[in-house]
Design a protein around this motif. Sequence first.
Motif, PDB file in Angstrom:
ATOM      1  N   GLN B 144       0.997  -0.935   0.130  1.00 32.10           N
ATOM      2  CA  GLN B 144       0.000  -0.008   0.321  1.00 32.10           C
ATOM      3  C   GLN B 144       0.958   1.327   0.057  1.00 32.10           C
ATOM      4  O   GLN B 144       2.366   1.018   0.001  1.00 32.10           O
ATOM      5  N   GLU B 165       9.611   0.484   3.992  1.00 30.09           N
ATOM      6  CA  GLU B 165       8.152   1.290   4.809  1.00 30.09           C
ATOM      7  C   GLU B 165       8.507   2.497   4.457  1.00 30.09           C
ATOM      8  O   GLU B 165       9.781   3.203   4.982  1.00 30.09           O
ATOM      9  N   SER B 210      -2.232  -4.630  -4.028  1.00 29.27           N
ATOM     10  CA  SER B 210      -2.332  -3.715  -2.955  1.00 29.27           C
ATOM     11  C   SER B 210      -3.910  -2.694  -3.431  1.00 29.27           C
ATOM     12  O   SER B 210      -4.410  -3.677  -4.206  1.00 29.27           O
ATOM     13  N   PRO B 211      -4.462  -2.168  -2.425  1.00 29.51           N
ATOM     14  CA  PRO B 211      -6.187  -1.516  -2.354  1.00 29.51           C
ATOM     15  C   PRO B 211      -4.932  -0.183  -3.340  1.00 29.51           C
ATOM     16  O   PRO B 211      -4.083  -0.169  -2.926  1.00 29.51           O
ATOM     17  N   HIS B 245      -5.988  -7.364  -6.340  1.00 27.06           N
ATOM     18  CA  HIS B 245      -6.699  -6.686  -5.252  1.00 27.06           C
ATOM     19  C   HIS B 245      -6.278  -6.819  -3.989  1.00 27.06           C
ATOM     20  O   HIS B 245      -6.325  -8.060  -3.804  1.00 27.06           O
ATOM     21  N   SER B 246      -5.238  -6.036  -2.355  1.00 30.81           N
ATOM     22  CA  SER B 246      -6.087  -6.440  -1.900  1.00 30.81           C
ATOM     23  C   SER B 246      -6.466  -5.634  -0.991  1.00 30.81           C
ATOM     24  O   SER B 246      -6.252  -4.571  -1.370  1.00 30.81           O
ATOM     25  N   SER B 247      -7.184  -5.502   0.772  1.00 26.33           N
ATOM     26  CA  SER B 247      -7.771  -4.817   1.125  1.00 26.33           C
ATOM     27  C   SER B 247      -6.047  -4.075   1.892  1.00 26.33           C
ATOM     28  O   SER B 247      -6.654  -2.565   2.248  1.00 26.33           O
ATOM     29  N   SER B 248      -5.262  -4.472   1.902  1.00 28.27           N
ATOM     30  CA  SER B 248      -4.741  -3.597   2.552  1.00 28.27           C
ATOM     31  C   SER B 248      -2.928  -4.274   2.764  1.00 28.27           C
ATOM     32  O   SER B 248      -2.628  -4.941   1.366  1.00 28.27           O
ATOM     33  N   HIS B 250      -0.923  -5.021   4.452  1.00 26.05           N
ATOM     34  CA  HIS B 250      -0.143  -5.936   5.169  1.00 26.05           C
ATOM     35  C   HIS B 250      -0.579  -7.209   5.061  1.00 26.05           C
ATOM     36  O   HIS B 250      -1.051  -7.949   3.730  1.00 26.05           O
ATOM     37  N   HIS B 252      -1.196  -9.969   5.768  1.00 28.84           N
ATOM     38  CA  HIS B 252      -2.257 -10.873   5.820  1.00 28.84           C
ATOM     39  C   HIS B 252      -3.415 -11.000   5.009  1.00 28.84           C
ATOM     40  O   HIS B 252      -4.387 -11.748   4.764  1.00 28.84           O
ATOM     41  N   ASN B 255      -4.331 -13.640   1.946  1.00 25.92           N
ATOM     42  CA  ASN B 255      -5.349 -14.376   1.741  1.00 25.92           C
ATOM     43  C   ASN B 255      -6.024 -13.729   0.886  1.00 25.92           C
ATOM     44  O   ASN B 255      -6.869 -15.008  -0.310  1.00 25.92           O
ATOM     45  N   GLU B 256      -6.815 -12.913   0.589  1.00 30.23           N
ATOM     46  CA  GLU B 256      -7.362 -12.249  -0.499  1.00 30.23           C
ATOM     47  C   GLU B 256      -7.148 -12.393  -1.487  1.00 30.23           C
ATOM     48  O   GLU B 256      -6.884 -12.696  -2.588  1.00 30.23           O
TER      49      GLU B 256
END
Lengths: 751, 395
Positions: B144, B165, B210-211, B245-248, B250, B252, B255-256
């Motif tokens: 992200q 980061e 990434s989102p 696409h992933s929601s964040s 991080h 974990h 899994n998405e």
Amino acid sequence: MSRHKLVKSLDLDDELEDYDGGDDYGDEDGESYGTENLRLGTIKVRELLPQGSGHINDKQIQEALWHYYYDVDKSVAYLRKEYMAKPKKEQKKATGGSRSSFQPHMHERRVGPFSFSDFFKDMPWLNVPKDRQAVFIAPLYPRGGLLGGSSDDAPKMSKLQALAAARKKKAQEQKLNGASGMERPMAELSLSDRANCSADKIESPMATSTMKQSSRGFPLRKRKNSDPHEIPAKPVSRMEQMSNSDDNANTALLSLELDQAEPSAFASTMFNSKDRSSPRPSPDDVVIAAQSKGVLKTTGEKKTDQITANVEALKVDDTRRATSKNLDVLKEFEKVAKKNEANFVVIGHVDAGKSTLMGRLLYDLKVVDQRTIDRYRRDAEKMGKSSFALAWVLDQGTEERSRGVTIDIAVNKFSTDKTNFTILDAPGHQDFIPNMIAGASQADFAVLVIDASTGAFESGLRGQTKEHALLVRSMGVSRIIIAVNKLETVSWSQERFDEISQQVSAFLSSAGFQPKNIAFIPCSGLHGDNIVRRSTEPALTSWYSGSTLVEELDKSEPVTRALDKPLRITIGDIFRGGVQNPLSVSGRIESGSLQVGDALLTQPATQKCFIKALEVDSEPADWAVAGQNVTLHLSDIDPIHLKIGDLLCSPSSPIINIKEFKAKVLAFEFLTPMQIDVHRGRLHTTGKIREISSLLDKVTGATAGKKRPRIVKPGQLARVIVELETAAPLEPPGRVVLRSNGATVAAGLLE
Amino acid sequence: MRLIKQNIERDGSGTITLFPEEPEDMWHAYNLIAPTDLLRASAIRRVTTESSTGSTSSTRVHITLLIQVTSIDFDPQAGQLHVSGRVAEENKWVKVGAYHTLDLELQRNFTLEKSEGWDSVSLDVVREAVKEDKEGTVPAVVMQEGLANICLITEHQTVLKQRIETSIPRKRSGRAGEHDKALTRFYQVTLETLLRHVDITQPRPLLLASPGFTAAGFQKYIIDEATRTGNKALLSNKSNFVVVHSSSGHLHSLNEVLKSPEVLAKLKDTKYARETRLMDEFMALLRKDDGKAWYGPSEVEKAVEKGAVGRGGGVLLISNALFRSQEIGTRKRWVTLVDKVKEGGGDARVLSSDHESGKRLEGLGGIAAILTFPLEDLDEEDEATPDQIDHTPVV
């Protein structure tokens, strides 16, 4: 030459000796006479001096006058000879006997009922050699010798004596010159300050010691005169000093006051250690004492903080840290009669027209000028997105513009007659809900934008309309204004508006909004109906005559601020504020207050830093309180210790980094022990629900049902234990949002 | 891993000699070797000898040592396994009972003898380890704005190689440039790091997740950079860069990523995709709350006892972290459970604790089951004694 070096080379004993000497002559009566003469003489000399004598300062004139016993002509001649020809030699020429000659309080001995300058005025024979003059006077006013009991000044000294004295004088003058970069404010000037800051006079032991140290180590000042109040930061010019002394003959002494600033923190520490008169607590003690005092900072705490920090660091650093003005911020805040301030977040499903609506609002309120809008319109048309022109007022990022979606919170300001508003325009897209959470955490109330066009409302309600509304509610927002947007696409149909109002209010009241805190406004962001100006659409005015959006916003009530709580700021942004400010952070003060010069602690890095300068709403300021959006320019910290979402707090009551917390949460989705993202404002970290402790009754909050349930269903209230991957600065009663797989699963309060 | 020699009696005693070939094999060895086992492997030991005059000299000798294992230390990032224990067989240089830490090396045999005998689970691990048709490693970047996790998804592990980061200034009016500049710098750092850890010119998928538009932006940056520098190998591989696409950003969120259709199309029948699917299935059932999905050690044990995890859809999900238990009894408990399910015709799946799905399972206590028929209130009488399971923290 660095000032530290100066301080090092300072002969302390010598200085102290001088200091004591000066004290003996502190007779106020005589002073005024001498000074009055000096003052008159100075004016006369100024008149007589030819053009181009501007560089000769009053000090020099007075010195000359003193030498020639207020003989104006002689002084003028001397000054012309000395300074006009070769001004650089001034220091060497000073005679030994006049070591402290321009200190009026040492001259009382020869002040009689008459003035010499008046008496011998216009006498042609005045060009007498110095020695003869001295002889003239001696019998009249015998005095205690300043140097070795000699009854008179330079002329009577032996050559050796004169040489020694000259050397001493030279050395002294050098020191003074070294210090002259900083100016010492006068007691008289600080009188006004004193009045201002009388509120601030919390007379702590530290406060007094601070004063002591400033009077200490500057031997040419009279001890009596040491101003027991704080030193104004603004330097006082010489001219000001002169004019002030004219006004007040009583404070004659001050007219000749030396230019000295308060000693640097380093210098003060140096001298403090030598201060025999008042045994002070060690800096450590002081810090501990100050810390125990809690949030309300006193003069001493900050000073000693700086001192100890400086001593610890002991590195040669010529850049001075901003000194604190030691304001009582809360009192200052009370004094300033301010308009209401309100932050509101604009939420809603993606493409509901949030940014356009706000762009229209800013445009109609003339916050954005016509030219800018025209430019946006042109550019937007070029990209084939002409309807986005108004949104571009808020969507400033290149990616936001090219893609036509808001990605991050946009902050804008406008004011009505009653209130200063801060708009937080949130992104509607599901992926950017973390950003929306950051915005909503700063909001006092919310504006929910709903797309009224066919199909869009329905999909919105399933999507982010619902999630956003739940989020803002769970973050403590209780008032919500619903802007039913794009109503022109359904030809201002009242049925559509009523249908939407009905569904949304049903949903909102189930989410916990009270009906009196919900307001609906039919409007059109693109055309500007019912935003600032009342709509003239007959189709709308036929059935709606309520308030416009701005009128509704204006009804917002002032929010209470947590002013007296410990300082907390979540960092919303870190950037380079410019050449002067390589590290700046911005954020909203959640609680407490701060001012320039304050020490801050950053968490979770646990690094100390200082506020070099600060801006409130992009205007430089000296202080700020809870509820304001500030930009802090920090010093003494490396940027790697900071990241967005970190917390700034006061070192005296820091927030603790925790690895695990218990929270009371309302589930939006099924909760099992699972991995989650934890959001608190900008803070975004990961963790997992380690345990579901119990289900709670929604009304009473008491434990209900089974202990350690397997699963929490949507809508249930539960107590959970969350284990964080890395320690984060969280404390009750913080509001957290738990998300998983791109959906908000729960929100609640830390316990 | 190659199986060199297998010498196992009926009662499970005996030895197996294995030949590790790649770092992943160390992971298998880590799951295989347990405390009190006997391990024979080659070692380098510093030996101090004293001459008759009393002067000492130390030499390094290559010897083969047999140790009784006391502890195991696995470094997943480097793929190294350190096994420490006490020497169990005397030789010329070392006495019995002396301590030694064996660093298992690639391309060198080691021989293992289980103290409790070879049970079904450990034999499964061996079978899995020596399997020939290996699934390839898939590198993935979960990111992200301002955060990127570079990881390698292997058959049995998800190895986080590097976390990046950087601080990216948020948008502020009139300062859009600063954000863009910082974002480009972030892409640059991420690409440099990625190239250091992963050979992205190999013809295999590279997942960028990434989102928002960060991953797409990064993909564009990689291709732009490759075009600019004329990196033909990279350019020819660009069809393998999959933006998901992933929601964040991080880890974990992986899994998405593994669930997404883009990835499933490419990696359909890999072990981790199956595991992820199983976990999702379980979660969906749990949400229904119809008593067919249970998690937690005692609940699952009860369900197995009642024969609910049997033929016709019964699945036992168990994290292999449970088998690594230091306590013999605990391990035995889980092995029996697995055997019981298999006997009953159910499906027992050992999920890798180093995968995302295994981590999710671990949150549920490391064990879960999908039942063939609903059972209610398995957790009723359990309340007084909260179940304590002992499983070692997973690296």
